[in-house]
Design a protein around this motif. Sequence first.
Motif, PDB file in Angstrom:
ATOM      1  N   LYS A 170       3.650   6.927   0.439  1.00  0.00           N
ATOM      2  CA  LYS A 170       2.245   6.690   0.100  1.00  0.00           C
ATOM      3  C   LYS A 170       1.559   8.038  -0.007  1.00  0.00           C
ATOM      4  O   LYS A 170       1.616   8.859   0.922  1.00  0.00           O
ATOM      5  CB  LYS A 170       1.557   5.865   1.189  1.00  0.00           C
ATOM      6  CG  LYS A 170       0.029   5.825   1.097  1.00  0.00           C
ATOM      7  CD  LYS A 170      -0.445   5.131  -0.173  1.00  0.00           C
ATOM      8  CE  LYS A 170      -1.970   5.104  -0.245  1.00  0.00           C
ATOM      9  NZ  LYS A 170      -2.458   4.500  -1.509  1.00  0.00           N
TER      10      LYS A 170
ATOM     11  N   ASP B  87      -0.767   1.467  -6.953  1.00  0.00           N
ATOM     12  CA  ASP B  87      -1.007   2.914  -6.937  1.00  0.00           C
ATOM     13  C   ASP B  87       0.054   3.601  -7.794  1.00  0.00           C
ATOM     14  O   ASP B  87       1.077   4.062  -7.296  1.00  0.00           O
ATOM     15  CB  ASP B  87      -0.982   3.450  -5.503  1.00  0.00           C
ATOM     16  CG  ASP B  87      -1.405   4.915  -5.430  1.00  0.00           C
ATOM     17  OD1 ASP B  87      -2.143   5.363  -6.330  1.00  0.00           O
ATOM     18  OD2 ASP B  87      -0.993   5.602  -4.477  1.00  0.00           O
TER      19      ASP B  87
ATOM     20  N   ASP C  71       0.840  -1.205   0.000  1.00  0.00           N
ATOM     21  CA  ASP C  71       0.000   0.000   0.000  1.00  0.00           C
ATOM     22  C   ASP C  71       0.876   1.257   0.000  1.00  0.00           C
ATOM     23  O   ASP C  71       0.998   1.954   1.000  1.00  0.00           O
ATOM     24  CB  ASP C  71      -0.932  -0.006   1.218  1.00  0.00           C
ATOM     25  CG  ASP C  71      -1.906   1.175   1.199  1.00  0.00           C
ATOM     26  OD1 ASP C  71      -2.160   1.702   0.107  1.00  0.00           O
ATOM     27  OD2 ASP C  71      -2.396   1.548   2.289  1.00  0.00           O
ATOM     28  N   HIS C  72       1.508   1.505  -1.145  1.00  0.00           N
ATOM     29  CA  HIS C  72       2.316   2.709  -1.304  1.00  0.00           C
ATOM     30  C   HIS C  72       2.341   3.080  -2.781  1.00  0.00           C
ATOM     31  O   HIS C  72       1.810   2.353  -3.625  1.00  0.00           O
ATOM     32  CB  HIS C  72       3.731   2.519  -0.738  1.00  0.00           C
ATOM     33  CG  HIS C  72       4.384   1.218  -1.079  1.00  0.00           C
ATOM     34  ND1 HIS C  72       5.083   1.016  -2.249  1.00  0.00           N
ATOM     35  CD2 HIS C  72       4.437   0.040  -0.406  1.00  0.00           C
ATOM     36  CE1 HIS C  72       5.552  -0.217  -2.274  1.00  0.00           C
ATOM     37  NE2 HIS C  72       5.181  -0.837  -1.174  1.00  0.00           N
ATOM     38  N   SER C  73       2.953   4.206  -3.103  1.00  0.00           N
ATOM     39  CA  SER C  73       2.793   4.804  -4.429  1.00  0.00           C
ATOM     40  C   SER C  73       4.077   4.739  -5.248  1.00  0.00           C
ATOM     41  O   SER C  73       5.188   4.764  -4.715  1.00  0.00           O
ATOM     42  CB  SER C  73       2.379   6.276  -4.289  1.00  0.00           C
ATOM     43  OG  SER C  73       1.227   6.405  -3.463  1.00  0.00           O
TER      44      SER C  73
END
Length: 226
Positions: free
Chosen positions: A223, A188, A161-163
């Motif tokens: 994130k 993401d 869960d990060h960009s």
Amino acid sequence: MRIAVLGTGTVGRTMAGALAGLGHEIAVGTRDPQATLARTEPDAMGAPPFGQWLKDHPHVSLVAFADVAADAELVINATEGAGSVAALSAAGSENLAGKILVDIANPLDFSHGMPPTLSPVNTDSLGELIQRTFPEAKVVKTLNTMNANLMVDPGRAAGGDHSVFVSGNDSEAKREVTTLLKSLGHQDVIDLGDITTARGAEMLLPVWLRLWGALGTANFNFKIAR
């Protein structure tokens, strides 16, 4: 897909191994394959000699820069930022023309010691420099804001869960790179815009380096909450 990974260091090895595992035809580019294979000492980061790594990855080949770029459908620049233009010049502008060139390097300048600074910075970026030098290539900047392990296995931090960011002038090239990123597990993916936006992604590195020191681990990423 036939993918050329330029660079035999940790980032190049990690990318090459992961992409080969996904079924891509991978060749790693180096300036002098025989000299690279002749090394018997660990590299500057303490990694084992490339020849030893290559024996453990029989589906990956080692080829000179120009030959590997000529045969590839997509090229990944995983060389040290300070030497990226020279390495890509050795690959040959004619061999890069019309191809997606994924730049994952950072322009780290160690000339004044640690921590390194960036050069170029503020009004320019390595991504832009590469695009100017090789105008017929489709340069896409991405993955430079995380360590090699997270590049190929984002689930190692926060369950993925990060960009990750992409910058480039060619929309179709960015779409293809986004598809490749998602095949590695990235979900993401944020399109920052044209290649000038690589300045922002590269200028995250001073923050990244200080976070590494504060956290005592490189297993983290940014994130963008929204």
